[in-house]
Design an enzyme around this catalytic site. Structure first.
Site, PDB file in Angstrom:
ATOM      1  N   SER A 258       0.116  -1.384  -0.103  1.00  0.00           N
ATOM      2  CA  SER A 258      -0.207  -0.218   0.216  1.00  0.00           C
ATOM      3  C   SER A 258       1.061   1.461   0.067  1.00  0.00           C
ATOM      4  CB  SER A 258      -1.706   0.065   1.485  1.00  0.00           C
ATOM      5  OG  SER A 258      -2.009   0.699   1.046  1.00  0.00           O
ATOM      6  N   TRP A 349      -8.995   0.497  -6.119  1.00  0.00           N
ATOM      7  CA  TRP A 349      -8.729   1.722  -5.686  1.00  0.00           C
ATOM      8  C   TRP A 349      -6.649   1.565  -6.015  1.00  0.00           C
ATOM      9  CZ3 TRP A 349     -10.835   6.026  -3.509  1.00  0.00           C
ATOM     10  CH2 TRP A 349     -10.163   6.282  -2.334  1.00  0.00           C
ATOM     11  N   HIS A 399      -6.943  -5.797  -1.039  1.00  0.00           N
ATOM     12  CA  HIS A 399      -6.094  -5.711  -0.604  1.00  0.00           C
ATOM     13  C   HIS A 399      -5.593  -5.599   0.308  1.00  0.00           C
ATOM     14  CE1 HIS A 399      -3.822  -1.296  -0.886  1.00  0.00           C
ATOM     15  NE2 HIS A 399      -3.523  -1.201   0.600  1.00  0.00           N
TER      16      HIS A 399
END
Length: 422
Positions: A258, A349, A399
């Protein structure tokens, strides 16, 4: 129960204010045509012909990223000393030697203390290692109960009873699935990790804490944001690893997930000592192309996390076409060293296709330098990794960092560090 909590908090790390923001574009049909800058063409239009030309072009690209995106990382002329906090030669059921090392990073009379957790397999030779930040402290990545609670800043979280940015006992072992240390050790690799908040708090602190205390800074539009701070921190850890006689400093792979995946890429571009770079679900302003305008929108970043970047970056919100660089050039700056980019099928995303396209568009630089770049032009099927000097996979799931991701990373490192067959 701890695994469920860890997944929930991982979502909170990334999506804490998404519900209050424009969710961004998730329709490929709505992507406007865009033009990517050519990493092999200078700003004045002339072409890169020789390796020396590339080094000049690389500096030109790096300057743009520094001044327009992440912020300028100041030079380092300080010193680093270390203290051994603990040592255990029979860690992980006898598989590894475990050390906790406190780095004392000094610049004149100013000092920053950073706690490393190191696991190394028993070996008569120097070992390659994976180096990466963790989100809530070293105690979260292992089930061993005697790991020192991280002394640095951590995000407040009611589930972990964190209310004053200090680590708590409730956080022990929460992210063991993200760090399969036994598997890594069994493959012959060491693990070096630290809490990213030890280097710099991930909040709006006006750049007055963490690493910034070491410098007499006057903040301007090109001053470093948090991603540059965290990249700087990885370089200081590398300074120490070069002095550790048990570690092969020529085979240090950095990885991040991330925001820390963005950090790993920027650190790899900024410091050529890192031999291999891994981006896990790093998304926008990480591995994914910015000009695609898909997934996480820049206006969300500007409102929620502007401190990750330099102030200049805000001027490209809604004006992405004016940005003089894009993320394929970030990957290209790591060349000729190997880089691996990983996406997740449900992580829109982070724009998986944009991450893949950065690999495709970075490949010409690798081909120019080492004749081998990214081996595919079309996105591979889910759970089918591809290896070149650039590696990539998109896996099922969300994620996260999974055991599957780690198996791919270790296979990639085996290939490049030990020259095993694909």
């Amino acid at each position: 129960m701890k695994i469920i909590l860890s997944f929930l908090i991982l979502l909170m790390i990334t999506f804490s204010v998404v519900a209050q923001q424009d969710p961004g574009n998730y329709d490929e049909a709505k992507i406007s045509p865009y033009t990517l800058p050519d990493p092999l063409v200078f700003n004045n239009g002339s072409k890169v012909i020789t390796n020396k030309d590339w080094e000049k072009r690389r500096k030109e690209i790096y300057k743009l990223f520094s001044e327009e995106v992440y912020g300028v990382i100041p030079s380092w002329k300080g010193e680093i000393k270390m203290t051994t906090v603990s040592r255990k030669e029979t860690a992980l059921d006898g598989l590894a030697t475990r050390e906790e090392v406190m780095l004392h990073i000094k610049n004149g009379d100013k000092q920053l203390n950073v706690l490393l957790l190191i696991y190394l397999p028993h070996s008569s030779k120097k070992v390659p290692v994976f180096l990466g930040y963790n989100f809530y402290g070293n105690q979260t990545i292992t089930s061993e109960p005697d790991i020192t609670l991280t002394p640095g800043w951590v995000r407040n979280n009611n589930a972990y009873k964190i209310t004053e940015h200090k680590a708590t006992e409730a956080s022990r072992g929460l992210f063991v699935t993200m760090w399969p240390v036994k598997d890594i050790i069994s493959r012959g690799y060491g693990v070096v990790t630290l809490n990213y908040g030890d280097i710099d708090p991930d909040d709006r602190d006006d750049f007055k804490n963490g690493v910034h205390r070491l410098y007499n800074e006057k903040h301007d539009s090109t001053s470093w944001g948090k991603i540059s701070s965290w990249a700087w921190g990885l370089s200081r850890v590398m300074d120490y690893l070069e002095t550790n006689s048990k570690i092969d400093a020529g085979k240090v792979a950095i990885l991040g997930h991330s925001r820390l995946g963005k950090t790993a890429l920027w650190a790899g571009a900024s410091d050529k000592r890192f031999a291999l770079v891994i981006s896990n679900n790093s998304g926008r302003v990480g591995a994914a192309l910015t000009k695609r305008i898909f997934g996480e929108p820049l206006d969300f970043m500007h409102e929620a996390i502007p401190f990750w970047f330099c102030d200049n970056f805000a001027k490209y919100t809604g004006k992405e076409s004016l940005l003089p660089v894009d993320q394929h050039e970030l990957i290209a700056m790591i060349a000729p060293r190997p880089v691996y980019v990983a996406s997740a099928q449900e992580d829109l995303w982070a724009d998986p296709k944009g991450e893949f396209l950065s690999c495709v568009n970075a490949s010409p630089v690798y081909q120019f330098l080492v004749k081998e770049g990214f081996p595919v032009a079309a996105m591979p099927p889910v759970n089918h990794p591809v290896f070149g000097t650039i590696g990539y996979h998109i896996r099922t799931g969300k994620h996260d960092v999974t055991p599957y991701d780690w198996q791919c990373y270790m296979n990639f490192a085996d290939f490049h560090f030990k020259r095993k067959s694909k």
